[in-house]
Design an enzyme around this catalytic site. Structure first.
Site, mmCIF file in Angstrom:
data_model
loop_
_atom_site.group_PDB
_atom_site.id
_atom_site.type_symbol
_atom_site.label_atom_id
_atom_site.label_comp_id
_atom_site.label_asym_id
_atom_site.label_seq_id
_atom_site.Cartn_x
_atom_site.Cartn_y
_atom_site.Cartn_z
ATOM 1 N N ALA A 225 35.814 41.603 -42.014
ATOM 2 C CA ALA A 225 35.920 43.062 -41.928
ATOM 3 C C ALA A 225 35.083 43.587 -40.767
ATOM 4 O O ALA A 225 34.071 43.001 -40.416
ATOM 5 C CB ALA A 225 35.441 43.694 -43.222
ATOM 6 N N GLU B 171 30.494 38.014 -48.429
ATOM 7 C CA GLU B 171 30.400 39.405 -48.898
ATOM 8 C C GLU B 171 29.219 39.645 -49.824
ATOM 9 O O GLU B 171 28.634 40.731 -49.842
ATOM 10 C CB GLU B 171 31.704 39.817 -49.609
ATOM 11 C CG GLU B 171 32.885 40.036 -48.683
ATOM 12 C CD GLU B 171 33.578 38.757 -48.224
ATOM 13 O OE1 GLU B 171 33.098 37.643 -48.555
ATOM 14 O OE2 GLU B 171 34.601 38.864 -47.530
ATOM 15 N N GLU C 178 40.123 35.207 -45.769
ATOM 16 C CA GLU C 178 41.129 35.739 -46.699
ATOM 17 C C GLU C 178 42.486 35.861 -46.009
ATOM 18 O O GLU C 178 43.532 35.585 -46.593
ATOM 19 C CB GLU C 178 40.667 37.101 -47.248
ATOM 20 C CG GLU C 178 39.476 36.955 -48.205
ATOM 21 C CD GLU C 178 38.939 38.291 -48.690
ATOM 22 O OE1 GLU C 178 38.605 39.137 -47.830
ATOM 23 O OE2 GLU C 178 38.881 38.497 -49.917
ATOM 24 N N GLY D 144 36.936 38.510 -44.613
ATOM 25 C CA GLY D 144 38.337 38.875 -44.436
ATOM 26 C C GLY D 144 39.091 37.909 -43.537
ATOM 27 O O GLY D 144 40.300 37.714 -43.697
#
Ligand code: NAI
Length: 703
Positions: free
Chosen positions: A61, A125, A105, A102
């Protein structure tokens, strides 16, 4: 858009291009989805490869978007991952260097994954007080197994791609590239192979369809939760990581995704996550000095000299030895040098014994250390750090000598904790080269380094010292010149307030316990006993001369008059048993305090823990406001970094300034007004700083 689309024969390559780490900000997300669309429309394209330019596949992110509407704006990360899954043409993730959060992911939403060796793979995270929020907790256990995934998600630590490839039965990597250089060629080959295999229209593999089970699920997750609870006391996220992975084993995939999302959003609003994200940003911000551009030329630091081989000199030297930089220690007498070297040896040997340092590393470090009694031997050092007695006369002798002997361009730093760095600079004909480097004891352990900027300190000197701070793994924070700099100037008000609390009715143990329950590593009285109460005594004696109107509790002076300096005399605010550090409440001290109250005519009252914490923390905050107004600190977040890395302030509260923001500055101000009515307290103590009043009036916060 920060992603590039290029067709290589029958394979489309989407390359994320958002330096430094291809963060998945809105424009990168749009780049990926538009690339997928384009590939879908182009009949000649049979497969798609997603990769990242430069130093990463993707670091995850874009932290700048955190908490902003941009993060949720479509296509959000969940939609991008869904677009990969739904692509009619096989999507291959080509991973190198870094795939985190992310980024990982996203890769887990691709049909196939190929990784270069040496890539760092993580779902970090939890370090920001969150759990992965785009399917990481649901997909990772499906490809590397429940226990391995739980460990990765709870710890947030990175694992090398080739280590993950060795996990039995892993489905994370469909292939390992033979090298980072060969990654793209091999990714294209893999894309063509899978395109061929699916030419018949057979369904593409999706991680979400893989089974996710643990043979002793209930028992395993209970065990994991207990372990995590014990280590992550004040943080809610790690246990939630376990819950989310468990959901992957008990719920249908879509339900698990919703479960993960709910947890993620709830955690986003917790003060703990806010604090951890704040520290992440504050740490980066501290390195930036408003009027010193990032491209300011830096001086080369290849050798260091340390003057004074006492408590601080030895610890300071170790930092540079650890970083592979040679150090010469200078003293006035050989015995002092021998003692200093012996202490360094003892510290390293303790690390070797604990298995924290390899013997050969220890020897390499000691080989970088030399000693001298002569300034001629240090003349060529690039940086010299003075750590002699805290006495202006001694500093004067040393800096005059340094000015005479050091080569031109050498940086002359002082580790002084209370003296005026401008005055020290004035002893030389090169004040531009003089700077404060205020380390904290033990200097080889404590993360904080206050870099004290004198009126004439050169910008290149500051930039160099900040960079060297980073090199020796310190959190370097710039402070202007004032008595006590940022940290100690604030702690003085905190200590004064602790004294008033005692006069009014608290015991030292009650104050310490309240503050420790709040999360401080140590309360003020245990801290005084550790550091030596005589140090504060000496400072107060000076204050009584300089500021006769400033009120202090006399209890600390009475304690010192009893010879109770702390652990070093086995007696301070507490009693200590020989060789032990356990603080035992002292009857003698309680009697001394009771008598002192009587002398003052104070009837002790019961003080709630909440009031103790508020009075101590808000005294820090109010002084910090003055420090900001005077420009001693450039930003509130720098003050938070000082308190977290140097003073044991609970990191999960984000430092005193973020804490005040969290409480609400209006509430802080109102509470201070209530304290000001206190008949015993110093009448001016709770005079709110103008900055605080202004922020409240304007409805603003520190951060
Ligand atoms: P210390 O007393 O342990 O060490 C001072 C050393 O300097 C002694 O070994 C002494 O022989 C040597 N020395 C004195 N005059 C000298 C001279 N003219 N030339 C060469 N060597 C000389 O003191 P400590 O605690 O290491 O403090 C040193 C400096 O660090 C002081 O300025 C102090 O304020 C500062 N400081 C101390 C902290 C602490 O917690 N002890 C924390 C941060 C800063």
């Amino acid at each position: 858009m920060t992603a590039e689309y290029k067709v290589h024969g029958d394979v489309a390559v989407i390359t994320m291009m958002n330096p430094p780490v291809n963060g998945l900000g809105l424009s990168t997300r749009m780049g990926i989805t538009s690339g997928l669309d384009q590939a879908d429309r182009d009949a000649s394209v049979k497969a798609i490869v997603i990769t990242g330019a430069g130093k990463a596949f993707s670091g995850g992110a874009d932290i700048k978007e955190f908490g902003s509407p941009k993060a949720l704006q479509e296509p959000n990360l969940l939609s991008v991952i869904l677009a990969c899954e739904n692509s009619r043409k096989p999507v291959v993730a080509a991973i190198h260097s870094v795939a985190m959060g992310g980024g990982l992911e996203l890769a887990l939403g691709c049909h196939y994954r190929i990784a270069a060796p040496g890539a760092n793979i993580a779902l970090p995270e939890v370090k920001l007080g969150l759990i992965p929020g785009a399917g990481g907790t649901q997909r990772l256990p499906r490809v590397i197994g429940v226990e391995a995934a739980t460990n990765m998600i709870v710890s947030g630590e990175a694992i090398k791609s080739e280590m993950l490839a060795m996990l039995p039965g892993q489905k994370l990597w469909d292939a390992m590239a033979s090298s980072a250089e060969a990654l793209m060629d091999e990714a294209l080959a893999l894309a063509r192979k899978v395109a061929g295999a699916h030419a018949d229209g057979s369904p593409l593999p999706l991680v979400r369809n893989l089974p996710c089970k643990h043979p002793q699920g209930a028992a395993y997750f209970q065990f994991a939760r207990n372990m995590v609870k014990a280590t992550a006391k004040n943080l809610p996220a790690p246990v939630k990581c376990v819950d989310a992975v468990e959901a992957a084993t008990t719920k249908r995939f879509d339900e698990g995704m919703r479960f993960e999302r709910d947890i993620f959003i709830n955690l986003m609003w917790t003060p703990e996550s806010r604090a951890l994200r704040h520290i992440f940003m504050a740490d980066r911000a501290a390195a930036k000095i408003p009027d010193v551009p990032e491209d300011t030329p830096k001086r080369d630091i290849r050798s260091v000299a340390v003057i004074g081989a006492g408590t601080m000199g030895g610890g300071i030297s170790m930092n540079f030895l650890n970083a592979g930089i040679p150090v010469v220690m200078l003293e006035m007498k050989q015995e002092a040098l021998d003692r200093g070297v012996a202490t360094i040896r003892k510290n390293y040997e303790a690390q070797v014994k604990k298995g924290k340092l390899k013997t050969d590393k220890y020897e390499q470090r000691m080989a970088l250390l030399s000693t001298t009694l002569s300034y001629d031997d240090i003349a060529q050092a690039d940086l010299v750090i003075e750590a002699v007695f805290e006495d202006m006369g001694v500093k004067e002798t040393v800096f005059k000598q340094l000015d005479k002997t050091m080569k031109a361009g050498a940086i002359l730093a002082s580790n002084t904790s209370t003296l005026d760095v401008n005055k020290i600079a004035s002893f030389t004909a090169r004040p531009q080269d003089v700077v404060g480097m205020h380390f904290f004891s033990p200097a080889n352990v404590m993360k904080l380094l206050e870099v004290v900027r004198g009126e004439k300190t050169g910008k290149d000197v500051l930039a160099t010292v900040m960079a060297i701070g980073k090199k020796i793994k310190k959190t370097a924070v710039v402070s202007g010149v004032c008595d006590g700099f940022i940290g100690n100037r604030m702690i003085e008000q905190y200590s004064r307030q602790a004294g008033f609390l005692i006069e009014e009715g608290c015991t030292p143990a009650q104050v310490d316990k309240a503050v420790e329950k709040f999360g401080f590593a140590m309360g003020p009285f245990r801290m005084g006993d550790l550091a030596g109460n005589d140090i504060g005594w000496a400072i107060r004696k000076r204050r009584y001369q300089e500021k006769p109107d400033m009120k202090y509790s006399k209890t600390a002076d009475l304690l010192c008059e009893m010879g109770r300096y702390g652990q070093k005399t086995s007696a301070g605010w507490y009693d200590y048993q020989e060789g032990k550090r356990d603080a035992i409440p002292s009857k003698l001290v309680e009697d001394m305090i009771a008598k002192h109250r009587q002398d003052l005519g104070i009837t002790p009252r019961k003080i709630a823990d909440e009031e103790i914490v508020q009075r101590l923390v808000y005294s820090l905050v109010n002084e910090a406001c003055h420090i900001l107004e005077e420009g001693i600190a450039s930003r509130a977040s720098d003050i938070d970094m000082v308190y977290i890395t140097g003073y044991g302030f609970p990191f999960w509260r984000g430092g005193p300034m973020l804490y005040a923001d969290t409480v609400g500055l209006f509430n802080v101000l109102e509470t201070m007004k209530r304290f000001a009515v206190n008949p015993h307290d110093d009448a001016t103590f709770w005079q709110p700083a103008p900055l605080l009043q202004r922020l409240v009036a304007e409805g603003k916060t520190f951060n």
